[in-house]
Design an enzyme around this catalytic site. Structure first.
Site, PDB file in Angstrom:
ATOM      1  N   ARG A   2      -4.364   6.037   3.051  1.00 33.61           N
ATOM      2  CA  ARG A   2      -5.652   5.846   3.717  1.00 33.61           C
ATOM      3  C   ARG A   2      -5.444   5.203   5.082  1.00 33.61           C
ATOM      4  NH1 ARG A   2     -10.013   3.204   0.453  1.00 33.61           N
ATOM      5  NH2 ARG A   2      -8.603   1.420   0.258  1.00 33.61           N
ATOM      6  N   LYS A  22       2.640  -0.402  -7.596  1.00 32.36           N
ATOM      7  CA  LYS A  22       1.907   0.854  -7.404  1.00 32.36           C
ATOM      8  C   LYS A  22       2.721   2.057  -7.891  1.00 32.36           C
ATOM      9  CE  LYS A  22      -0.639   3.093  -3.650  1.00 32.36           C
ATOM     10  NZ  LYS A  22      -1.396   2.810  -2.435  1.00 32.36           N
ATOM     11  N   ARG A  60      -6.220  -6.939  -3.527  1.00 34.68           N
ATOM     12  CA  ARG A  60      -4.928  -7.347  -4.094  1.00 34.68           C
ATOM     13  C   ARG A  60      -5.189  -8.380  -5.183  1.00 34.68           C
ATOM     14  NH1 ARG A  60      -3.760  -3.591  -1.613  1.00 34.68           N
ATOM     15  NH2 ARG A  60      -2.273  -3.314   0.079  1.00 34.68           N
TER      16      ARG A  60
HETATM   17  P1  ATP Z   1      -5.768  -0.095  -0.515  1.00 34.00           P
HETATM   18  O1  ATP Z   1      -5.974  -1.219  -1.449  1.00 34.00           O
HETATM   19  O2  ATP Z   1      -6.606  -0.151   0.705  1.00 34.00           O
HETATM   20  O3  ATP Z   1      -5.793   1.227  -1.189  1.00 34.00           O
HETATM   21  P2  ATP Z   1      -2.913   0.247  -0.037  1.00 34.00           P
HETATM   22  O4  ATP Z   1      -1.992  -0.675   0.674  1.00 34.00           O
HETATM   23  O5  ATP Z   1      -2.578   0.645  -1.409  1.00 34.00           O
HETATM   24  O6  ATP Z   1      -4.347  -0.395   0.075  1.00 34.00           O
HETATM   25  P3  ATP Z   1      -3.202   2.984   0.667  1.00 34.00           P
HETATM   26  O7  ATP Z   1      -3.650   3.606   1.914  1.00 34.00           O
HETATM   27  O8  ATP Z   1      -4.017   3.169  -0.573  1.00 34.00           O
HETATM   28  O9  ATP Z   1      -3.025   1.464   0.915  1.00 34.00           O
HETATM   29  O10 ATP Z   1      -1.735   3.501   0.354  1.00 34.00           O
HETATM   30  C1  ATP Z   1      -0.756   3.555   1.337  1.00 34.00           C
HETATM   31  C2  ATP Z   1       0.225   2.397   1.103  1.00 34.00           C
HETATM   32  O11 ATP Z   1       0.921   2.637  -0.118  1.00 34.00           O
HETATM   33  C3  ATP Z   1       1.323   2.321   2.141  1.00 34.00           C
HETATM   34  O12 ATP Z   1       0.907   1.544   3.223  1.00 34.00           O
HETATM   35  C4  ATP Z   1       2.458   1.660   1.372  1.00 34.00           C
HETATM   36  O13 ATP Z   1       2.290   0.264   1.327  1.00 34.00           O
HETATM   37  C5  ATP Z   1       2.256   2.148  -0.039  1.00 34.00           C
HETATM   38  N1  ATP Z   1       3.130   3.273  -0.401  1.00 34.00           N
HETATM   39  C6  ATP Z   1       3.630   4.264   0.367  1.00 34.00           C
HETATM   40  N2  ATP Z   1       4.359   5.122  -0.373  1.00 34.00           N
HETATM   41  C7  ATP Z   1       4.317   4.646  -1.635  1.00 34.00           C
HETATM   42  C8  ATP Z   1       4.867   5.075  -2.857  1.00 34.00           C
HETATM   43  N3  ATP Z   1       5.596   6.188  -2.979  1.00 34.00           N
HETATM   44  N4  ATP Z   1       4.628   4.328  -3.952  1.00 34.00           N
HETATM   45  C9  ATP Z   1       3.873   3.215  -3.890  1.00 34.00           C
HETATM   46  N5  ATP Z   1       3.316   2.752  -2.771  1.00 34.00           N
HETATM   47  C10 ATP Z   1       3.528   3.462  -1.650  1.00 34.00           C
HETATM   48  C1  BTN Z   2      -2.951   6.012  -1.076  1.00 30.83           C
HETATM   49  O1  BTN Z   2      -2.536   5.297  -1.994  1.00 30.83           O
HETATM   50  O2  BTN Z   2      -3.436   5.598  -0.031  1.00 30.83           O
HETATM   51  C2  BTN Z   2      -2.990   7.462  -1.230  1.00 30.83           C
HETATM   52  C3  BTN Z   2      -1.663   8.114  -1.185  1.00 30.83           C
HETATM   53  C4  BTN Z   2      -1.827   9.600  -1.388  1.00 30.83           C
HETATM   54  C5  BTN Z   2      -0.546  10.328  -1.233  1.00 30.83           C
HETATM   55  C6  BTN Z   2      -0.736  11.785  -1.509  1.00 30.83           C
HETATM   56  S1  BTN Z   2       0.811  12.635  -1.602  1.00 30.83           S
HETATM   57  C7  BTN Z   2      -0.025  14.170  -1.613  1.00 30.83           C
HETATM   58  C8  BTN Z   2      -1.170  14.055  -0.650  1.00 30.83           C
HETATM   59  N1  BTN Z   2      -0.753  14.403   0.681  1.00 30.83           N
HETATM   60  C9  BTN Z   2      -0.768  13.353   1.502  1.00 30.83           C
HETATM   61  O3  BTN Z   2      -0.410  13.374   2.688  1.00 30.83           O
HETATM   62  N2  BTN Z   2      -1.220  12.266   0.850  1.00 30.83           N
HETATM   63  C10 BTN Z   2      -1.547  12.571  -0.522  1.00 30.83           C
END
Ligand code: ATP
Ligand code: BTN
Length: 333
Positions: free
Chosen positions: A128, A193, A329
């Site tokens: 996101r 995560k 968080r």
């Molecule tokens: P929110 O609580 O806003 O969803 P978030 O930090 O989980 O916060 P997202 O946009 O949902 O943000 O997810 C993207 C984030 O997830 C990245 O900034 C990184 O910290 C984390 N991330 C990226 N790749 C992975 C992965 N393969 N597994 C777990 N976490 C990942």
């Molecule tokens: C998140 O936690 O913010 C969302 C992550 C979503 C990742 C998936 S991987 C397949 C699809 N293509 C992308 O570029 N993002 C989503």
């Protein structure tokens, strides 16, 4: 964190497919089979390193993958989907910037409901608000599903929560225990995560609308990828040694998505809310709220409303947040 982008050339995938049998292959033999120079093979092997695919090199014998790679195979996914296979139009690509990006373009060009792009590898997977999603080749499920709704974008506010319910059902069917949901779009395992959901919408408030539902599920992350992720992450492999085959797991997720999305279309998030709450990782817990300006506030998580909004008690009283307004968080995370 530096933006990270790996490009894996088609030749590298061709080499990988030769190596997939788990046997040793000499550079010379592969060059002959693929009708390229040995230098090109050597270059392809370098790209494999960068993509996080571990290879044994034994002088005199050649190259062998350290671990078998299970490619996404449309026929296997369709077979596992059974009667539901016709509901999907599956496209498998080796390498792409983002499956969500590709599916948004396809949606704008009129792609059918149920279209799904699955990538072996994403070079610019996204989360996101411009954040990055990381994965190594063969080490995750990364795909995007197009679902068209008669309702407008306003109706879809709880959709990412509903998709979380489908992921929980799929994990449970696969025997992967102990996962939980974090509002609004994450699957966690012991506060780390495991999967993320990214929903991008087309259409207007009154409908019809199209949702591109992107899912990234970690299966076996390489150390390089884990190092790149700036929060605690976990993969299925560290939860269970009986990891279901990749194609089967994908079919489980797609199959449960159909059920959940149909339920959602009929009754909105409210008919899935109790199931969501049963998996809620932070129900009635102390949490930290991170606002888009970076400021942080403590709160007590009260509930999730029928429309998917989060209800939290903070120092200023009971507050309601919709997805995109805050990041959440655990208080000690
Ligand atoms: P929110 O609580 O806003 O969803 P978030 O930090 O989980 O916060 P997202 O946009 O949902 O943000 O997810 C993207 C984030 O997830 C990245 O900034 C990184 O910290 C984390 N991330 C990226 N790749 C992975 C992965 N393969 N597994 C777990 N976490 C990942
Ligand atoms: C998140 O936690 O913010 C969302 C992550 C979503 C990742 C998936 S991987 C397949 C699809 N293509 C992308 O570029 N993002 C989503």
């Amino acid at each position: 964190m530096q933006p990270h982008s790996i490009t894996v050339k088609p030749l590298t995938f061709a080499v990988l497919r030769l190596l997939s049998d788990g046997e040793f292959h000499s550079g010379e033999a592969m060059a002959r089979q693929l009708d390229v120079s040995r230098a090109s093979i050597w270059q392809a092997m370098r790209f494999l390193d960068e993509a996080g695919v571990a290879v044994f090199r034994v002088p005199g014998r050649g190259y062998r993958l350290r671990e078998a790679l299970h490619w996404i195979d449309r026929a296997k996914v369709a077979a596992a989907l059974g009667d539901k296979a016709d509901l999907f139009d599956l496209e498998v690509v080796d390498s792409i910037d983002s499956t969500n990006g590709r599916m948004l373009k396809k949606a704008a060009q009129g792609a059918r409901h149920g279209s799904c792009v699955i990538a072996e590898m994403q070079t610019a997977g996204r989360g996101r608000r411009g954040r990055e999603w990381h994965a190594n080749l063969g080490g995750s499920l990364t795909f995007s599903l197009l679902w068209r709704f008669n309702q407008g974008a306003g109706f879809l506010s709880g959709l990412s929560l509903a998709v979380g319910v489908a992921l929980m059902r799929a994990l449970s069917q696969a025997g992967i225990a102990g996962a939980g949901l974090k509002w609004p779009n994450d699957v966690l395992h012991q506060h780390r995560k495991l999967a993320g959901i990214l929903i991008e919408l087309q259409g207007d408030m009154l409908g019809p609308s199209a949702a591109v539902i992107g899912i990234g599920l970690n299966l076996k992350l390489s150390d390089q990828v884990l190092d790149r992720i700036d929060q605690a992450a976990v993969d299925v492999h560290s939860i269970t040694r009986d990891m279901p085959e990749r194609n089967l797991l994908l079919a489980y997720v797609l199959s449960h998505l159909v059920d959940v999305l149909n339920e959602f279309e009929q009754g909105g998030f409210s008919c899935l809310r109790n199931e969501w709450l049963a998996h809620h990782a932070y129900h009635e817990k102390q949490v930290r709220l991170i606002l888009p300006d970076g400021s942080q506030h403590q709160g007590h998580l009260l509930d999730v409303a029928d429309d998917g909004a989060l209800l939290v008690r903070t120092a200023t009283g009971k507050q309601r947040f919709t997805s995109g307004e805050i990041s959440l968080r655990g208080a000690n995370a």
